[in-house]
Design an enzyme around this catalytic site. Structure first.
Site, PDB file in Angstrom:
ATOM      1  N   ASN A 192      -4.137   0.710   4.041  1.00  0.00           N
ATOM      2  CA  ASN A 192      -4.866  -0.092   4.390  1.00  0.00           C
ATOM      3  C   ASN A 192      -5.188  -1.434   3.856  1.00  0.00           C
ATOM      4  O   ASN A 192      -5.026  -1.565   2.733  1.00  0.00           O
ATOM      5  CB  ASN A 192      -6.170   0.647   4.615  1.00  0.00           C
ATOM      6  CG  ASN A 192      -6.975   1.086   3.333  1.00  0.00           C
ATOM      7  OD1 ASN A 192      -6.111   1.685   2.698  1.00  0.00           O
ATOM      8  ND2 ASN A 192      -8.182   1.030   3.260  1.00  0.00           N
TER       9      ASN A 192
ATOM     10  N   GLU B  16      -7.935  -4.676   3.520  1.00  0.00           N
ATOM     11  CA  GLU B  16      -8.966  -4.934   4.049  1.00  0.00           C
ATOM     12  C   GLU B  16      -9.157  -6.830   3.849  1.00  0.00           C
ATOM     13  O   GLU B  16      -8.226  -7.266   3.173  1.00  0.00           O
ATOM     14  CB  GLU B  16     -10.289  -4.373   3.258  1.00  0.00           C
ATOM     15  CG  GLU B  16     -10.399  -3.072   3.392  1.00  0.00           C
ATOM     16  CD  GLU B  16     -11.332  -2.444   2.517  1.00  0.00           C
ATOM     17  OE1 GLU B  16     -11.860  -1.413   3.027  1.00  0.00           O
ATOM     18  OE2 GLU B  16     -11.942  -2.954   1.706  1.00  0.00           O
ATOM     19  N   ASN B  17     -10.008  -7.209   4.611  1.00  0.00           N
ATOM     20  CA  ASN B  17     -10.205  -8.742   4.353  1.00  0.00           C
ATOM     21  C   ASN B  17     -11.802  -8.991   4.546  1.00  0.00           C
ATOM     22  O   ASN B  17     -12.738  -8.083   4.898  1.00  0.00           O
ATOM     23  CB  ASN B  17      -9.740  -9.509   5.457  1.00  0.00           C
ATOM     24  CG  ASN B  17      -9.679 -10.957   5.571  1.00  0.00           C
ATOM     25  OD1 ASN B  17     -10.748 -11.685   5.621  1.00  0.00           O
ATOM     26  ND2 ASN B  17      -8.522 -11.324   5.082  1.00  0.00           N
TER      27      ASN B  17
ATOM     28  N   SER C 250     -13.469 -10.967   5.894  1.00  0.00           N
ATOM     29  CA  SER C 250     -13.685 -11.000   7.541  1.00  0.00           C
ATOM     30  C   SER C 250     -13.331  -9.753   7.850  1.00  0.00           C
ATOM     31  O   SER C 250     -12.008  -9.456   8.603  1.00  0.00           O
ATOM     32  CB  SER C 250     -12.969 -12.427   8.276  1.00  0.00           C
ATOM     33  OG  SER C 250     -13.059 -12.226   9.412  1.00  0.00           O
ATOM     34  N   TYR C 251     -14.115  -8.650   8.071  1.00  0.00           N
ATOM     35  CA  TYR C 251     -13.840  -7.294   8.242  1.00  0.00           C
ATOM     36  C   TYR C 251     -12.820  -7.174   9.487  1.00  0.00           C
ATOM     37  O   TYR C 251     -11.623  -6.268   9.474  1.00  0.00           O
ATOM     38  CB  TYR C 251     -14.883  -6.350   8.658  1.00  0.00           C
ATOM     39  CG  TYR C 251     -15.778  -6.166   7.111  1.00  0.00           C
ATOM     40  CD1 TYR C 251     -15.146  -5.876   6.078  1.00  0.00           C
ATOM     41  CD2 TYR C 251     -17.104  -6.263   7.242  1.00  0.00           C
ATOM     42  CE1 TYR C 251     -15.859  -5.686   4.938  1.00  0.00           C
ATOM     43  CE2 TYR C 251     -17.887  -6.278   6.166  1.00  0.00           C
ATOM     44  CZ  TYR C 251     -17.107  -5.995   4.804  1.00  0.00           C
ATOM     45  OH  TYR C 251     -18.112  -6.029   3.630  1.00  0.00           O
TER      46      TYR C 251
ATOM     47  N   CYS D 216      -5.321  -1.205   9.362  1.00  0.00           N
ATOM     48  CA  CYS D 216      -5.176   0.338   8.942  1.00  0.00           C
ATOM     49  C   CYS D 216      -3.699   0.532   8.258  1.00  0.00           C
ATOM     50  O   CYS D 216      -2.921  -0.129   9.015  1.00  0.00           O
ATOM     51  CB  CYS D 216      -5.523   1.303  10.097  1.00  0.00           C
ATOM     52  SG  CYS D 216      -7.191   0.875  10.621  1.00  0.00           S
TER      53      CYS D 216
ATOM     54  N   GLU E 259      -1.860   2.979   9.360  1.00  0.00           N
ATOM     55  CA  GLU E 259      -1.015   3.684  10.294  1.00  0.00           C
ATOM     56  C   GLU E 259      -0.429   2.573  11.179  1.00  0.00           C
ATOM     57  O   GLU E 259       0.876   2.629  11.542  1.00  0.00           O
ATOM     58  CB  GLU E 259      -2.031   4.611  11.535  1.00  0.00           C
ATOM     59  CG  GLU E 259      -2.728   5.541  10.794  1.00  0.00           C
ATOM     60  CD  GLU E 259      -4.019   5.522  10.311  1.00  0.00           C
ATOM     61  OE1 GLU E 259      -4.349   4.317   9.609  1.00  0.00           O
ATOM     62  OE2 GLU E 259      -5.130   6.165  10.785  1.00  0.00           O
TER      63      GLU E 259
ATOM     64  N   CYS F 162      -8.550   5.639  13.512  1.00  0.00           N
ATOM     65  CA  CYS F 162      -9.492   5.185  14.292  1.00  0.00           C
ATOM     66  C   CYS F 162      -9.134   4.908  15.544  1.00  0.00           C
ATOM     67  O   CYS F 162      -7.794   5.253  15.928  1.00  0.00           O
ATOM     68  CB  CYS F 162      -9.753   3.635  13.974  1.00  0.00           C
ATOM     69  SG  CYS F 162      -8.465   2.400  13.977  1.00  0.00           S
TER      70      CYS F 162
END
Length: 141
Positions: free
Chosen positions: A47, A49-50, A52-53, A58, A60, A91
């Site tokens: 994963n 992240e940023n 800015s969510y 992810c 996968e 997710c």
């Protein structure tokens, strides 16, 4: 390839190793994935992240997208690992991508090596497919 158990052990190790490269400064939640193609190649993802969510990605999807970007489109097994009490669950977005590319077997796990093997239909029983785009209803909804 080896027995199914040996294959899962190999993918588990690759997913766990990929998990170490997680870029998760906000959630501190590391996830790893390892994808075996029908041609025998393994692609990993973690994963990312940023701030800015919505721009985060992810593990996968990264593994699948890496494989597709290299010309692979037929997939055998995907192993997903997280530091969770029970086997980690993808997710909704990842479930849809997993279904789109027809991964045969999905193995959800954690650092304690609890395993839950699932088919795509079990993971996403009423997934959206290209058949809907063609005006066909593959899920009989």
């Amino acid at each position: 390839m080896k027995t199914n158990q040996e294959k899962i052990e190999l993918l588990y190790g690759k997913a766990k190793e990929a998990m170490k490269n997680s870029y998760s400064p906000y959630s501190k939640f590391k996830v790893g994935a390892a994808l075996l193609t029908k041609s025998g190649k393994i692609y990993t993802g973690t994963n990312i992240e940023n701030a800015s969510y919505g721009l985060s990605m992810c593990a996968e999807r990264i593994a699948i997208f890496k494989a597709v970007s290299e010309g692979e489109t037929e997939f055998e097994t995907l192993v997903v690992i997280g530091d969770t009490e029970t086997p980690i669950s993808p997710c909704g977005a990842c479930r849809q991508v997993i279904a789109e590319f027809g991964v045969n077997e999905v193995v959800l796990t954690n650092l304690k090596k609890d395993l839950k093997k699932m088919s795509v239909k079990e993971l996403l029983p009423y997934g959206f497919s290209g058949e809907e785009l063609d005006g066909k209803d593959s899920n009989n909804r």
